[in-house]
Design an enzyme around this catalytic site. Structure first.
Site, mmCIF file in Angstrom:
data_model
loop_
_atom_site.group_PDB
_atom_site.id
_atom_site.type_symbol
_atom_site.label_atom_id
_atom_site.label_comp_id
_atom_site.label_asym_id
_atom_site.label_seq_id
_atom_site.Cartn_x
_atom_site.Cartn_y
_atom_site.Cartn_z
ATOM 1 N N HIS A 22 35.671 57.605 72.102
ATOM 2 C CA HIS A 22 34.262 57.616 72.510
ATOM 3 C C HIS A 22 34.132 56.913 73.843
ATOM 4 O O HIS A 22 34.815 55.932 74.104
ATOM 5 C CB HIS A 22 33.396 56.904 71.455
ATOM 6 C CG HIS A 22 31.962 57.276 71.551
ATOM 7 N ND1 HIS A 22 31.098 56.687 72.447
ATOM 8 C CD2 HIS A 22 31.239 58.210 70.862
ATOM 9 C CE1 HIS A 22 29.899 57.237 72.304
ATOM 10 N NE2 HIS A 22 29.956 58.154 71.357
ATOM 11 N N GLU B 54 31.633 62.418 64.967
ATOM 12 C CA GLU B 54 31.947 63.822 64.670
ATOM 13 C C GLU B 54 33.051 63.976 63.627
ATOM 14 O O GLU B 54 33.169 65.029 63.007
ATOM 15 C CB GLU B 54 32.376 64.567 65.945
ATOM 16 C CG GLU B 54 31.530 64.327 67.166
ATOM 17 C CD GLU B 54 30.124 64.877 67.048
ATOM 18 O OE1 GLU B 54 29.714 65.210 65.928
ATOM 19 O OE2 GLU B 54 29.446 64.957 68.079
#
Ligand code: COA
Length: 405
Positions: free
Chosen positions: A279, A336
């Site tokens: 991320h 996700e």
């Protein structure tokens, strides 16, 4: 001068251009472009808050409608306000008839995100305009968009399967109604809760790419429909909202938990990325992952724990191998990762995952657009020019058919 476009991919592309004194940061990493009151991502400690409320408290305790109220109106609703926003959402779910009829004529092979982007844009055609051709961009339009995005997604899910779209119900929550519109059955409590929690977790995330894109569009004084269309378009790529479908592809290809490590090693050897890992902001595990992991596990129940088990094994393997191969890089599971087994266990096909992401993020997008419009400044960055130097124009007659001058 160093040419930023020729820098090796993956290295930090913040260059100090000695000649001009200009800082070039191609990914805007760490660049602060505005203030927001809506959400705060604290990447070093892994905390996400919506208007000061920790997502760890909201996820198990607040429903998606409460979060919509929080984002749009600035505070958690009272009982009366919650009932009011639920009614407003429930009564605005229907799509304009011509738009729904238009969807029936689309090629059945059309990709769900293409359909969502097109039909969201089409909603503007049925929204009133003032004499200058401008739509109203306010909380009311925001609620309408939050209400209608899931209807588009569910209607296309049925149309592409050769089934009649199902009319939305007024007596169900956003989450329950979405699942109902796909199957025609009111979902079990566990399915409703799982999707509701997912929508809460995905509702906002500061200046992520799609939200930023919405704000850039709004900053030109374009209306809320134009800005939301930009956001949907930006969400689709696999570095953003397209990742969970790719995570599901990995889980399906792996097939058995024990194959995970070999799979990850082969993937990295081919120069590919483990989707759902890493991320830009979080330097620790994404705080939303633990809630989705719990959901994925609960949805598997006693019968089919396969997807959760493979995902768990894949996260362990990916963390181990990435730690070995990219030492010093903090790459952990992002939101996700467990989205994939969660949505798949809810019966949603993987090529619709990004559309379901949009059903949650539409709350944040609309709130950000209204925040941008309230105190607007055109967002217009610069670039350092790295093309040829100024040279003389050669008219077409003088260029001939040979080599370029
Ligand atoms: N798998 C393998 N390597 C990864 C990785 C992943 N998921 N995520 C980051 N890396 C590596 C890169 O290869 C790069 O290594 P290098 O310096 O040796 O070339 C390094 O980590 C930094 O990557 P970079 O792309 O510059 O970092 P970023 O801050 O832009 O990355 C993401 C953020 C999300 C784009 C990135 O982690 C990624 O591509 N993840 C997979 C896609 C995904 O899950 N997207 C959803 C995000 S919520």
């Amino acid at each position: 001068m160093a040419n930023a476009w020729k820098m090796p991919l993956g290295c930090k592309l913040a260059l100090f251009m000695a000649q001009t004194g200009t800082i070039v940061d191609r990914g805007l990493e760490g660049v602060v472009v505005n203030h927001t009151n809506l959400s705060n991502v604290e990447g070093q400690i892994g905390r996400l808050t919506y208007r000061g409320y920790d997502i760890n408290e909201l996820a198990p305790n607040a429903c998606f409608e409460e979060v919509c109220h929080l984002l749009l109106f600035g505070q958690l609703p009272t009982t009366k306000e919650l009932s009011s926003i639920k009614t407003r959402l429930a009564t605005r779910r229907m799509l304009p008839e011509p738009l729904l009829n238009g969807m029936l004529r689309l090629p059945l092979t059309a990709w769900p995100m293409d359909v969502l982007r097109t039909i969201v844009s089409g909603l503007a055609l049925f929204s009133p305009v003032n004499p200058h051709g401008e739509h109203v961009s306010d909380e009311n339009t925001a609620i309408e968009l939050i209400a209608q995005v899931p209807t588009i997604v569910a209607a296309w899910d049925r149309i592409r399967r050769g089934l009649e779209p199902i009319e939305p119900r007024h007596d169900l929550s956003q989450a329950a109604n979405f699942l109902y519109m796909r199957t025609g059955k009111v979902p079990d409590e566990i399915h409703q809760t799982a999707l509701d929690t997912y929508l809460v977790l995905l509702a906002d995330h500061s200046f992520n790419a799609s939200t930023f894109s919405a704000r850039v569009t709004a900053s030109t004084r374009a209306d809320i429909y134009a800005a939301v269309t930009s956001a949907v378009a930006t969400l689709e790529g696999d570095l953003h909202g397209g990742a969970p479908s790719k995570v599901m592809t990995m889980l399906l290809e792996i097939g058995k938990p024990k194959r995970s490590e070999t799979y990850v090693r082969q993937l990295l050897a081919r120069g590919e990325r483990v989707m759902g890992m890493g991320h830009r902001e979080y330097k620790v595990r994404d705080p939303r992952a633990q809630h989705l992991e719990k959901m994925a596990k609960a949805l598997g129940g006693a019968e089919d724990r396969r997807w959760y088990q493979i995902a768990r094994a894949l996260e362990d393997a990916a963390s181990k191998v990435l730690h070995e191969e990219k030492p010093g890089r903090p790459i952990y599971a992002n939101v996700e990762f467990y989205t994939a087994p969660t949505l798949y266990s809810l019966g949603i096909p993987s090529d619709e995952f990004t559309c379901v992401f949009a059903c949650g993020r539409i709350a944040g997008w609309t709130a950000h657009i209204l925040e941008q419009l309230k105190d607007n400044r055109l967002i217009r960055p610069q670039a350092t020019y790295s093309g040829p130097e100024v040279h003389t124009f050669v008219p077409i007659e003088a260029r001939g058919n040979g080599k370029h001058p």
